[in-house]
Design an enzyme around this catalytic site. Structure first.
Site, PDB file in Angstrom:
ATOM      1  CD  GLN A   1      -2.941  -0.984   2.334  1.00  0.00           C
ATOM      2  OE1 GLN A   1      -2.648  -1.567   3.362  1.00  0.00           O
ATOM      3  NE2 GLN A   1      -4.038  -0.253   2.221  1.00  0.00           N
TER       4      GLN A   1
ATOM      5  CG  HIS B   1      -8.307  -5.860   4.830  1.00  0.00           C
ATOM      6  ND1 HIS B   1      -9.477  -5.367   4.289  1.00  0.00           N
ATOM      7  CD2 HIS B   1      -7.326  -4.984   4.467  1.00  0.00           C
ATOM      8  CE1 HIS B   1      -9.204  -4.243   3.622  1.00  0.00           C
ATOM      9  NE2 HIS B   1      -7.901  -3.991   3.715  1.00  0.00           N
ATOM     10  CD  GLU B   2      -3.995  -4.721   6.700  1.00  0.00           C
ATOM     11  OE1 GLU B   2      -3.149  -4.446   5.829  1.00  0.00           O
ATOM     12  OE2 GLU B   2      -5.028  -4.047   6.890  1.00  0.00           O
TER      13      GLU B   2
ATOM     14  CG  HIS C   1      -3.703  -5.037   1.416  1.00  0.00           C
ATOM     15  ND1 HIS C   1      -4.119  -4.392   0.280  1.00  0.00           N
ATOM     16  CD2 HIS C   1      -4.442  -4.514   2.433  1.00  0.00           C
ATOM     17  CE1 HIS C   1      -5.075  -3.511   0.597  1.00  0.00           C
ATOM     18  NE2 HIS C   1      -5.289  -3.572   1.898  1.00  0.00           N
TER      19      HIS C   1
HETATM   20 ZN    ZN Z   1      -6.678  -2.483   2.929  1.00  0.00          ZN
END
Ligand code: ZN
Length: 192
Positions: free
Chosen positions: A54, A145-146, A149
């Site tokens: 991210q 969720h992480e 990623h």
């Molecule tokens: Zn996210």
């Protein structure tokens, strides 16, 4: 510490699988500084987690932390600061729960994602210590969720009912009450 710019959906790095960090890299001052920057960036943005992709880095590391009061996710149980390096995540059992999620890389959009209610997570922390621990409930969702990623997966990929997609203000107006009631029941049952 440096607050890093957060990439938005559409940037190709968000679609790359992050590569494993070597023990030598982990011990390097540069990597340790990067972890500090990730933590500072997550906190500055008010996120519950942040993965290296991210901020445009393809090393397999993410940070997770929830302290209350939390502006974005006031219903999440607290999670102590956790730095997960080279995480491997597997579901425990078949039970899933529809968690309404958002993402710092997907501005002003939320949607329901089916997540395993219990997962086993193996990772290395920033000191090089190996962990093998279960996570449950909403906290299990945050870990999924992480780790997604780091595999180049965005939560939007897992939204099966697209009618659950809302902006944050429409979530507050139309869906928050019902979701928080369901989430609190899950937390009461799972302890997190
Ligand atoms: Zn996210």
């Amino acid at each position: 510490m440096t607050i890093l710019p957060i990439l938005e959906i559409g940037h190709p790095v968000l679609r790359q699988r992050a590569r494993e960090v070597t023990p030598e890299e982990l011990a390097s001052p540069e990597f340790q500084r990067f972890v500090d920057d990730l933590i500072a960036t997550m906190r500055a943005a008010g996120g519950a987690g942040l993965a290296a992709n991210q901020v445009g880095d393809t090393r397999r590391v993410a940070v997770i932390e929830v302290t209350q009061p939390h502006l974005r996710y006031p219903y999440k149980p607290p999670i102590p600061l956790t730095v997960i390096i080279n995480p491997v995540l597997t579901a425990i059992g078949d039970e899933t729960f529809a968690i309404n999620e958002g993402c710092l890389s997907v501005p002003d959009l939320r949607g329901d994602v089916d997540r395993a209610v219990s997962v086993r997570v193996r990772w290395t922390d920033r000191d090089g210590v190996e962990h093998d621990e279960p996570r449950h409930g909403l906290t299990a969702g945050t870990f999924q969720h992480e780790v997604d990623h780091l595999d180049g997966i965005m939560f939007l990929d897992r939204v099966t009912d697209t009618t659950t997609l809302t902006t944050w203000s429409q979530f507050d107006e139309h869906r928050r009450e019902a979701f928080v009631a369901r989430a609190q029941a899950l937390v009461a049952r799972m302890g997190s």
